[in-house]
Design an enzyme around this catalytic site. Sequence first.
Site, PDB file in Angstrom:
ATOM      1  N   GLU A 205     -17.635 -20.321  14.180  1.00  0.00           N
ATOM      2  CA  GLU A 205     -17.576 -18.960  13.661  1.00  0.00           C
ATOM      3  C   GLU A 205     -16.176 -18.554  13.217  1.00  0.00           C
ATOM      4  OE1 GLU A 205     -19.465 -16.441  16.528  1.00  0.00           O
ATOM      5  OE2 GLU A 205     -21.383 -17.472  16.322  1.00  0.00           O
ATOM      6  N   LYS A 337     -30.418  -9.741  15.591  1.00  0.00           N
ATOM      7  CA  LYS A 337     -30.333 -10.926  14.728  1.00  0.00           C
ATOM      8  C   LYS A 337     -31.644 -11.040  13.962  1.00  0.00           C
ATOM      9  CE  LYS A 337     -27.259 -13.635  17.741  1.00  0.00           C
ATOM     10  NZ  LYS A 337     -27.209 -14.756  18.727  1.00  0.00           N
TER      11      LYS A 337
END
Length: 429
Positions: A205, A337
């Site tokens: 990330e 999400k």
Amino acid sequence: MTAITNISAREILDSRGNPTVEVDVILEDGSFGRAAVPSGASTGAHEAVELRDGDKNRFLGKGVLKAVEAAQTEILDAIGGMEAEDQVAVDEAMIELDGTPNKARLGANAILGVSLAVAKAAAEASGLPLYRYVGGVQGRVLPVPMMNIINGGAHADNPIDFQEFMIMPVGADSLAEAVRMGSEVFHTLKGKLKKAGHNTNVGDEGGFAPNLPSAEAALDFVMDAISAAGFKPGQDMALALDCAATEFFKDGAYAYEGEGKTRTIEAQVDYLAQLVATYPIVSIEDGMSEDDWAGWKLLTDKIGDRCQLVGDDLFVTNVERLSRGIAEGTANSILIKVNQIGSLTETLAAVDMAQRAGYTAVMSHRSGETEDSTIADLAVATNCGQIKTGSLARSDRLAKYNQLIRIEEGLGPQALYAGPSALKQLARR
């Protein structure tokens, strides 16, 4: 004029080089929408199911041609001719067509790709940006970013057991300023890690993945970088953690392999409480394992009045699991999400349920991302006030920050940066 006339899909690569689904939807008036689907590394057992091919001769079994085929044939047959503006009806038709509780037959990756592409096509047909189309005139709050600057756990090859150490620029006056502040801390941290002899390679990330011995060591580096960049920890810049505790919950206890320690459920709660007392940590995600409901309740009772406790694997963007958490007083926030639940309609329902119950909601990426920036628009559309979309490196992460900057510019004087108001617990401090 917004009738769905065609769906085309393809296999593309995500930020880890694994295949994922991209979907194009075309409407009767020529309007076009495209969406690419993300994928997680640490996934909850209760998430909707990605359909993977399992053919070891292609992409080591991770191909998504079955999901691509489902989107272009069975799903198109079911929703072709439906109005893209009726998002709920389109999503319900796909869910009914799939016929499983977790979208395992057609694949959440196929259904979500179509769902988001339909919304984008409808937004284009209406002449509105996506955030305005989904959120209406009320959608104007720019979220506080949770910027993941040190990676551990499943996101990095280092001894740190916690998955993410994040900074939150709560003291910024705008989203653009928040991004600047985060970038300055990120680059300051890089210099300090390098000077201390640590590698400055980045994880999935975009955060650094140094070989540090413990969570405290990582937090100390972050605190030092915030101060060295000219900001006040806890005032300009708050801290947040994603423990991803499900990943190291074994035989009823929390096994910190990097530290060589095992903590009981009670000891895990006490440890997190100690960290919150020592550092300006305002948010902890997945501090307990996904099915350790008793541990979650202990943690909530102990520090829920002063720390945001975010359920990711616990809730998996699912209204049934969230409703249980609300009823039991477990956690006080939900991570959102889109691919955990697999449709835009269900995603928005989860945000709405959380907000009505007084829980916060954090719009989130996955560790396997693409250049698709839909979640930036959804964060503004829902006024959720927080977004988690990685570090200040890697274009798959920056695509979301850059889209938020554009949205803020487009809103002009109507734009409102969430700041400290995004976290109820921060306002109490």
